[in-house]
Design an enzyme around this catalytic site. Structure first.
Site, PDB file in Angstrom:
ATOM      1  N   GLU A  35       0.797  -1.395   0.651  1.00 15.26           N
ATOM      2  CA  GLU A  35      -0.054   0.536  -0.008  1.00 15.26           C
ATOM      3  C   GLU A  35       0.847   1.506   0.174  1.00 15.26           C
ATOM      4  O   GLU A  35       0.491   2.757  -0.329  1.00 15.26           O
ATOM      5  CB  GLU A  35      -0.905   0.448   0.996  1.00 15.26           C
ATOM      6  CG  GLU A  35      -0.195   0.491   2.724  1.00 15.26           C
ATOM      7  CD  GLU A  35      -0.518  -1.203   2.529  1.00 15.26           C
ATOM      8  OE1 GLU A  35      -0.155  -2.288   2.133  1.00 15.26           O
ATOM      9  OE2 GLU A  35      -0.598  -0.947   4.502  1.00 15.26           O
ATOM     10  N   ASN A  36       2.297   1.305   0.371  1.00 15.00           N
ATOM     11  CA  ASN A  36       2.848   2.355   0.157  1.00 15.00           C
ATOM     12  C   ASN A  36       3.418   2.672  -1.119  1.00 15.00           C
ATOM     13  O   ASN A  36       3.592   3.609  -1.123  1.00 15.00           O
ATOM     14  CB  ASN A  36       4.350   2.101   1.146  1.00 15.00           C
ATOM     15  CG  ASN A  36       5.258   0.889   0.695  1.00 15.00           C
ATOM     16  OD1 ASN A  36       4.535  -0.430   0.239  1.00 15.00           O
ATOM     17  ND2 ASN A  36       6.374   0.985   0.459  1.00 15.00           N
TER      18      ASN A  36
END
Lengths: 219, 228
Positions: A49-50
């Site tokens: 998700e980064n």
């Protein structure tokens, strides 16, 4: 019948849900281990998700690139065909329903499909990170947890901790078995060798029913 | 094309005053402008409000201090708005002791609140947080039978960014997963300071490759130490 914690059973069982082509986000910790147990021939894409898809294995010592990290901030790799993007795109992928599965850790999970995993008021407050978006956005939400922690069952009637998500959990996989969440109950689909449905029902302080085709699995 | 001022980090952070609201790019320190963070820390500016995905890693036992963690440890913030503080025990300590106000925001909501600010939107509707403490005090709006929270834009006085490369006009290209919040924050602050590893002449970047157009960038700082 005695309980012996075994996280590898959880990771092994969850890995069997996936089919080739699935896009999956694995939480940090126990969920990350799922990637180590993919069945032969199953090729999935991991979302981090980064800001990328195509998450690869941890690099060899000395080969770390600190511009490629996972959601825990640790160096990882990107596979050929992977892609980087900004945080808005990453969470557009999540909320927009483009993930097939998310696998998350658990402080408590209840029979209504509620999940608590981001804070213990006054004690531990790490924050929700991406977990609230992941639980509302992914097509299937899998809660991964040891069945017991310090003698307490992680599957409860009603979460007492602040919720990460309301009614979003589809599957719960513990080291005792695999449950679906249906109509306000845990439904035991599989029990793992070493345990039986009686043991699980007696030691789980929530409503558990046995699926008609419930079976034992040697995992 | 007008060239942007190129400054030393110490010079660039001078306009940041006590009480300013700052956004800092990065995820657990990856993609955080460390020259700017260190210069701001040295400057001693206090009572800042931080908007950042997380408060990075602070683990003195393992000699691990990343990203904005030094600013937290030196108590530069009166308020922190972040999605995750679990890898910096000092943030948690300050919060529990009532020394620093911490507002936790789901990560996707945080990114989108910043984007809304930069993109001229009055807010947005998200299903994230419905039925949790996150909905407290927020307007719940039902669209086609589904509940959403109205989330409002989040602005800052300064954005401190990290990019791989800039041209002298201020166009930015990022490196790998160090991109994260940087291009979004570039749109949402009055003054945008970008720390980069390399500055090239105008025209040397392929316009197709540029992620943040120069119009969003105020000041360039060259990362001479190649801080990572």
């Amino acid at each position: 019948m005695e309980y012996t914690p075994d996280k590898s059973k959880i990771a092994k069982r969850i890995a069997r849900f996936f089919k080739s082509g699935d896009i999956v986000n694995l939480g940090i910790g126990l969920p990350t281990e799922v990637a180590n147990y993919l069945p032969e021939g199953v090729v999935i894409t991991l979302h981090s998700e980064n800001g990328f898809v195509g998450l690869g294995p941890v690099p060899k010592e000395g080969e770390e690139d600190y511009d490629i990290v996972n959601a825990g901030g640790m160096p990882v790799t990107i596979l050929p065909g992977g892609a980087f993007f900004d945080s808005c795109t990453s969470f557009g992928i999540i909320r927009g329903g483009h993930l097939d599965y998310t696998v998350l850790g658990v402080l408590e999970v209840d029979q209504e499909g509620n999940l608590a995993n981001y804070k213990v008021p006054g004690k531990l407050i790490p924050g929700m990170g991406g977990a609230m978006d992941l639980t509302v956005g992914a097509k299937k939400v899998i809660a991964a947890t040891l069945h017991f922690d310090k003698g307490n069952c992680k599957l409860v009637k009603k979460c007492s901790l602040p919720l990460t998500a309301k009614g979003e959990v589809d599957y719960v996989v513990t080291d005792c078995g695999f449950f679906t969440v249906e109509n306000g109950k845990f439904v035991l689909q599989e029990y793992f060798k070493g345990y039986d449905p009686d043991f699980i029902i007696k030691n789980t302080p929530a409503d558990v029913i046995i699926a008609p085709n419930c079976k034992e699995i040697d995992i | 094309m007008i060239e942007k001022p190129i400054m030393k980090a110490e010079e660039a952070v001078k306009q940041i005053k006590d009480g300013s609201v700052i956004m800092v790019g990065g995820f657990m320190g990856c993609g955080t402008p460390l020259s700017l963070v260190n210069a701001l820390d040295k400057q001693g500016t206090k009572d800042l409000t931080l908007i950042c995905n997380d408060t990075a890693i602070y683990n003195p036992d393992k000699n691990l201090v990343t990203g904005v963690a030094p600013l937290v440890v030196d108590k530069r913030f009166k308020k922190i708005i972040a999605s995750h503080i679990g890898t910096n025990r000092e943030t948690g300590r300050q919060m529990n002791a009532g020394e620093t106000e911490v507002q936790l925001v789901p990560q996707g909501t945080l990114a989108e609140k910043i984007r809304a600010a930069g993109f001229g939107l009055g807010g947005f509707l998200t299903p994230t947080g419905v039925g949790t403490e996150v909905e407290n005090g927020k307007q719940i709006i039902e669209v086609n039978g589904k509940k959403y929270l109205l989330e409002l834009p989040l602005f800052a006085d300064f954005a401190l960014l990290k990019a791989k490369k800039a041209d002298k006009a201020g166009n930015l290209i990022y490196s790998k997963s160090a991109r994260n919040f940087n291009p979004i924050m570039a749109t949402a602050a009055k003054v945008v300071i970008a720390e980069v590893d390399e500055i090239v002449e105008i025209g040397e970047l392929d316009p197709d490759d540029i992620v943040t157009p120069f119009i969003f960038v105020s000041i360039l700082v060259l990362n001479e130490k190649k801080n990572k």
